[in-house]
Design a protein around this motif. Structure first.
Motif, PDB file in Angstrom:
ATOM      1  N   ALA A  39       0.831  -1.209   0.000  1.00 35.47           N
ATOM      2  CA  ALA A  39       0.000   0.000   0.000  1.00 35.47           C
ATOM      3  C   ALA A  39       0.864   1.258   0.000  1.00 35.47           C
ATOM      4  O   ALA A  39       0.572   2.217  -0.731  1.00 35.47           O
ATOM      5  N   ILE A  40       1.927   1.250   0.778  1.00 38.61           N
ATOM      6  CA  ILE A  40       2.833   2.409   0.813  1.00 38.61           C
ATOM      7  C   ILE A  40       3.517   2.581  -0.537  1.00 38.61           C
ATOM      8  O   ILE A  40       3.610   3.697  -1.067  1.00 38.61           O
ATOM      9  N   PHE A  41       4.000   1.472  -1.130  1.00 38.81           N
ATOM     10  CA  PHE A  41       4.655   1.526  -2.431  1.00 38.81           C
ATOM     11  C   PHE A  41       3.719   2.075  -3.501  1.00 38.81           C
ATOM     12  O   PHE A  41       4.109   2.923  -4.309  1.00 38.81           O
ATOM     13  N   GLU A  42       2.479   1.597  -3.516  1.00 37.75           N
ATOM     14  CA  GLU A  42       1.529   2.072  -4.517  1.00 37.75           C
ATOM     15  C   GLU A  42       1.157   3.538  -4.307  1.00 37.75           C
ATOM     16  O   GLU A  42       0.923   4.263  -5.272  1.00 37.75           O
ATOM     17  N   ILE A  44       3.159   5.865  -2.988  1.00 36.91           N
ATOM     18  CA  ILE A  44       4.310   6.662  -3.403  1.00 36.91           C
ATOM     19  C   ILE A  44       4.402   6.724  -4.930  1.00 36.91           C
ATOM     20  O   ILE A  44       4.758   7.755  -5.495  1.00 36.91           O
ATOM     21  N   ASN A  45       4.072   5.617  -5.601  1.00 37.12           N
ATOM     22  CA  ASN A  45       4.218   5.528  -7.052  1.00 37.12           C
ATOM     23  C   ASN A  45       2.896   5.663  -7.796  1.00 37.12           C
ATOM     24  O   ASN A  45       2.766   5.185  -8.927  1.00 37.12           O
ATOM     25  N   ARG A  46       1.936   6.329  -7.208  1.00 35.35           N
ATOM     26  CA  ARG A  46       0.639   6.513  -7.857  1.00 35.35           C
ATOM     27  C   ARG A  46       0.820   7.288  -9.165  1.00 35.35           C
ATOM     28  O   ARG A  46       1.489   8.300  -9.210  1.00 35.35           O
ATOM     29  N   GLY A  47       0.221   6.747 -10.233  1.00 35.28           N
ATOM     30  CA  GLY A  47       0.318   7.375 -11.539  1.00 35.28           C
ATOM     31  C   GLY A  47       1.510   6.910 -12.347  1.00 35.28           C
ATOM     32  O   GLY A  47       1.657   7.280 -13.504  1.00 35.28           O
ATOM     33  N   LYS A  48       2.384   6.096 -11.767  1.00 35.06           N
ATOM     34  CA  LYS A  48       3.573   5.611 -12.461  1.00 35.06           C
ATOM     35  C   LYS A  48       3.500   4.113 -12.748  1.00 35.06           C
ATOM     36  O   LYS A  48       4.265   3.616 -13.558  1.00 35.06           O
ATOM     37  N   LEU A  49       2.626   3.410 -12.087  1.00 31.43           N
ATOM     38  CA  LEU A  49       2.534   1.968 -12.244  1.00 31.43           C
ATOM     39  C   LEU A  49       1.663   1.620 -13.450  1.00 31.43           C
ATOM     40  O   LEU A  49       0.787   2.383 -13.848  1.00 31.43           O
ATOM     41  N   TRP A  50       1.904   0.439 -14.025  1.00 29.09           N
ATOM     42  CA  TRP A  50       1.183   0.017 -15.221  1.00 29.09           C
ATOM     43  C   TRP A  50      -0.324   0.002 -15.014  1.00 29.09           C
ATOM     44  O   TRP A  50      -1.072   0.424 -15.891  1.00 29.09           O
TER      45      TRP A  50
END
Length: 65
Positions: A39-42, A44-50
């Motif tokens: 959840a923390i990773f997602e 932080i990387n919101r809008g960058k993941l596939w």
């Protein structure tokens, strides 16, 4: 004191229940830690993941054929 006594009598008094309690606690902790890290990773990387940007690259016209 009554709660701690009840927990002790229920979970920690016998070695077998103590071992099972430790194993179940470890599995539960691992699942919560893993989901929390994801959840923390997602976040932080919101809008960058596939899964967040794939709609930009998918062609819906090809799916109709």
């Amino acid at each position: 004191m009554a709660i701690t006594g009840a927990v002790y009598n229920l979970l920690f008094r016998r070695t077998s229940t103590f071992a099972i309690t430790i194993m179940v606690g470890a599995v539960f902790f691992e699942r919560m830690f893993d989901q929390g890290g994801d959840a923390i990773f997602e976040e932080i990387n919101r809008g960058k993941l596939w899964k967040h940007i794939k709609h930009r690259y998918e062609n819906t016209e090809d799916a109709d054929e």
